[in-house]
Design a protein around this motif. Sequence first.
Motif, PDB file in Angstrom:
ATOM      1  N   ASN A 146       0.819  -1.217   0.000  1.00  0.00           N
ATOM      2  CA  ASN A 146       0.000   0.000   0.000  1.00  0.00           C
ATOM      3  C   ASN A 146       0.852   1.265   0.000  1.00  0.00           C
ATOM      4  OD1 ASN A 146      -2.422  -1.343  -0.062  1.00  0.00           O
ATOM      5  ND2 ASN A 146      -2.605  -1.439   2.176  1.00  0.00           N
ATOM      6  N   LEU A 147       1.905   1.220   0.795  1.00  0.00           N
ATOM      7  CA  LEU A 147       2.787   2.386   0.879  1.00  0.00           C
ATOM      8  C   LEU A 147       3.546   2.580  -0.434  1.00  0.00           C
ATOM      9  CD1 LEU A 147       3.871   4.634   2.726  1.00  0.00           C
ATOM     10  CD2 LEU A 147       5.639   3.052   3.499  1.00  0.00           C
ATOM     11  N   GLY A 148       3.977   1.462  -1.020  1.00  0.00           N
ATOM     12  CA  GLY A 148       4.699   1.535  -2.284  1.00  0.00           C
ATOM     13  C   GLY A 148       3.842   2.144  -3.383  1.00  0.00           C
ATOM     14  N   VAL A 149       2.584   1.724  -3.440  1.00  0.00           N
ATOM     15  CA  VAL A 149       1.663   2.266  -4.448  1.00  0.00           C
ATOM     16  C   VAL A 149       1.466   3.763  -4.219  1.00  0.00           C
ATOM     17  CG1 VAL A 149      -0.730   2.241  -5.246  1.00  0.00           C
ATOM     18  CG2 VAL A 149       0.476   0.079  -4.820  1.00  0.00           C
ATOM     19  N   HIS A 150       1.305   4.127  -2.943  1.00  0.00           N
ATOM     20  CA  HIS A 150       1.083   5.542  -2.641  1.00  0.00           C
ATOM     21  C   HIS A 150       2.297   6.398  -3.021  1.00  0.00           C
ATOM     22  CE1 HIS A 150      -0.666   9.002  -0.448  1.00  0.00           C
ATOM     23  NE2 HIS A 150       0.610   9.314  -0.325  1.00  0.00           N
ATOM     24  N   THR A 151       3.458   5.984  -2.568  1.00  0.00           N
ATOM     25  CA  THR A 151       4.632   6.838  -2.816  1.00  0.00           C
ATOM     26  C   THR A 151       5.007   6.868  -4.305  1.00  0.00           C
ATOM     27  OG1 THR A 151       6.038   4.980  -2.164  1.00  0.00           O
ATOM     28  CG2 THR A 151       5.695   6.697  -0.532  1.00  0.00           C
ATOM     29  N   ALA A 152       4.650   5.800  -5.035  1.00  0.00           N
ATOM     30  CA  ALA A 152       4.925   5.822  -6.477  1.00  0.00           C
ATOM     31  C   ALA A 152       4.194   6.988  -7.140  1.00  0.00           C
ATOM     32  CB  ALA A 152       4.501   4.504  -7.110  1.00  0.00           C
ATOM     33  N   MET A 153       3.039   7.323  -6.565  1.00  0.00           N
ATOM     34  CA  MET A 153       2.232   8.375  -7.195  1.00  0.00           C
ATOM     35  C   MET A 153       2.295   9.713  -6.477  1.00  0.00           C
ATOM     36  SD  MET A 153      -1.102   6.342  -8.479  1.00  0.00           S
ATOM     37  CE  MET A 153      -1.482   5.548  -6.949  1.00  0.00           C
ATOM     38  N   CYS A 154       2.931   9.748  -5.320  1.00  0.00           N
ATOM     39  CA  CYS A 154       2.898  10.973  -4.508  1.00  0.00           C
ATOM     40  C   CYS A 154       4.312  11.465  -4.194  1.00  0.00           C
ATOM     41  CB  CYS A 154       2.129  10.700  -3.211  1.00  0.00           C
ATOM     42  SG  CYS A 154       2.103  12.100  -2.084  1.00  0.00           S
ATOM     43  N   PRO A 155       4.802  12.429  -4.992  1.00  0.00           N
ATOM     44  CA  PRO A 155       6.169  12.925  -4.783  1.00  0.00           C
ATOM     45  C   PRO A 155       6.374  13.536  -3.393  1.00  0.00           C
ATOM     46  CG  PRO A 155       5.170  13.919  -6.747  1.00  0.00           C
ATOM     47  CD  PRO A 155       4.114  13.090  -6.102  1.00  0.00           C
ATOM     48  N   ALA A 156       5.334  14.145  -2.858  1.00  0.00           N
ATOM     49  CA  ALA A 156       5.481  14.801  -1.547  1.00  0.00           C
ATOM     50  C   ALA A 156       5.792  13.768  -0.463  1.00  0.00           C
ATOM     51  CB  ALA A 156       4.214  15.584  -1.193  1.00  0.00           C
ATOM     52  N   CYS A 157       5.070  12.661  -0.473  1.00  0.00           N
ATOM     53  CA  CYS A 157       5.334  11.614   0.523  1.00  0.00           C
ATOM     54  C   CYS A 157       6.674  10.942   0.262  1.00  0.00           C
ATOM     55  CB  CYS A 157       4.196  10.586   0.555  1.00  0.00           C
ATOM     56  SG  CYS A 157       2.720  11.241   1.369  1.00  0.00           S
ATOM     57  N   ARG A 158       7.046  10.873  -1.020  1.00  0.00           N
ATOM     58  CA  ARG A 158       8.361  10.322  -1.345  1.00  0.00           C
ATOM     59  C   ARG A 158       9.459  11.171  -0.696  1.00  0.00           C
ATOM     60  NH1 ARG A 158       6.882   9.250  -6.692  1.00  0.00           N
ATOM     61  NH2 ARG A 158       8.098  10.991  -7.505  1.00  0.00           N
ATOM     62  N   GLN A 159       9.311  12.485  -0.816  1.00  0.00           N
ATOM     63  CA  GLN A 159      10.281  13.381  -0.171  1.00  0.00           C
ATOM     64  C   GLN A 159      10.263  13.205   1.332  1.00  0.00           C
ATOM     65  OE1 GLN A 159      12.639  14.989  -1.419  1.00  0.00           O
ATOM     66  NE2 GLN A 159      12.009  14.770  -3.540  1.00  0.00           N
ATOM     67  N   PHE A 160       9.048  13.092   1.863  1.00  0.00           N
ATOM     68  CA  PHE A 160       8.906  12.915   3.307  1.00  0.00           C
ATOM     69  C   PHE A 160       9.709  11.699   3.774  1.00  0.00           C
ATOM     70  CE2 PHE A 160       6.878  11.388   7.179  1.00  0.00           C
ATOM     71  CZ  PHE A 160       6.655  12.548   7.904  1.00  0.00           C
ATOM     72  N   GLY A 161       9.597  10.605   3.010  1.00  0.00           N
ATOM     73  CA  GLY A 161      10.332   9.389   3.350  1.00  0.00           C
ATOM     74  C   GLY A 161      11.833   9.612   3.362  1.00  0.00           C
TER      75      GLY A 161
END
Lengths: 62, 208
Positions: free
Chosen positions: A26-41
């Motif tokens: 679920n997290l992988g799918v989300h971060t694949a589409m959400c650059p903001a959360c990717r940065q957060f990570g």
Amino acid sequence: MMKCTEATQLLSEKMDRSLSSKEKINLGVHTAMCPACRQFGKQMLSLRKISQQYVNHKEGNN
Amino acid sequence: MTQALSRSNEQTNAQLFHDTEFMESLRAQMIKFAVLQVRNDALAEDAVQEAMISAYQNIERFNRQAALKTWVFAILKNKLIDILRKEKRYTSVSLLEEGAGRSDEALLEDLFNEKGHWQKDERPKKWDEPDHGLESQHFWRTFDVCLDALPAKYSRFFMMREFLELDTNEICDNEDVTVSNLNTTLFRARLRLRECLEDNWFQGEKNT
């Protein structure tokens, strides 16, 4: 799809425990589409690195 | 020659201890950190004192203020971990209630919209060279200000996890908090800290 509030919470918890397979997907799918959360990570990792150097470089030079 | 050299080094190094201003500021930082972690003035004082004595006994090892500081904090870190392990559940229940529940809600509302997605202006930005600044006093002042701005419980658990590097099970066991309570606390601490650093360092710096 997972909300950013949930994704950020998991990105924080990922620093402290292993996520379940379902959480990972679920997290992988989300971060694949959400650059903001990717940065957060990425910033979670930076925060850890920074904190571990607390003191060491404080007032280090000059 | 080596003997004479090491003698003179020892004298130079001893002068570090005679720099009253430096030593007092170092001591104050150590006390502040120790009190935050062990929540007991006497235990904190003792730990700092022991770290200082051990540094003095190893005086030939450091020739710069930074080296001395790294050394005493490394010792202090181990002493604090020992105390936290020994003094289990030293944390009073009231501490758990501490911390700004209301302002957390407000922060979440500021950062995320009603659908639970990032507000446009609040989306985390790329931190150019996150290592940049770690050598500078200015960065660490900013970091301290951001850490101090957190509720005490947040900064305490955050530094216990990230600086003392205790794992979460151990923290939960020592402090008698639940895993989910600790996870929430760490999440909120990280959320606030990253926000503060981004606003005051990673973005702010570019504009100056």
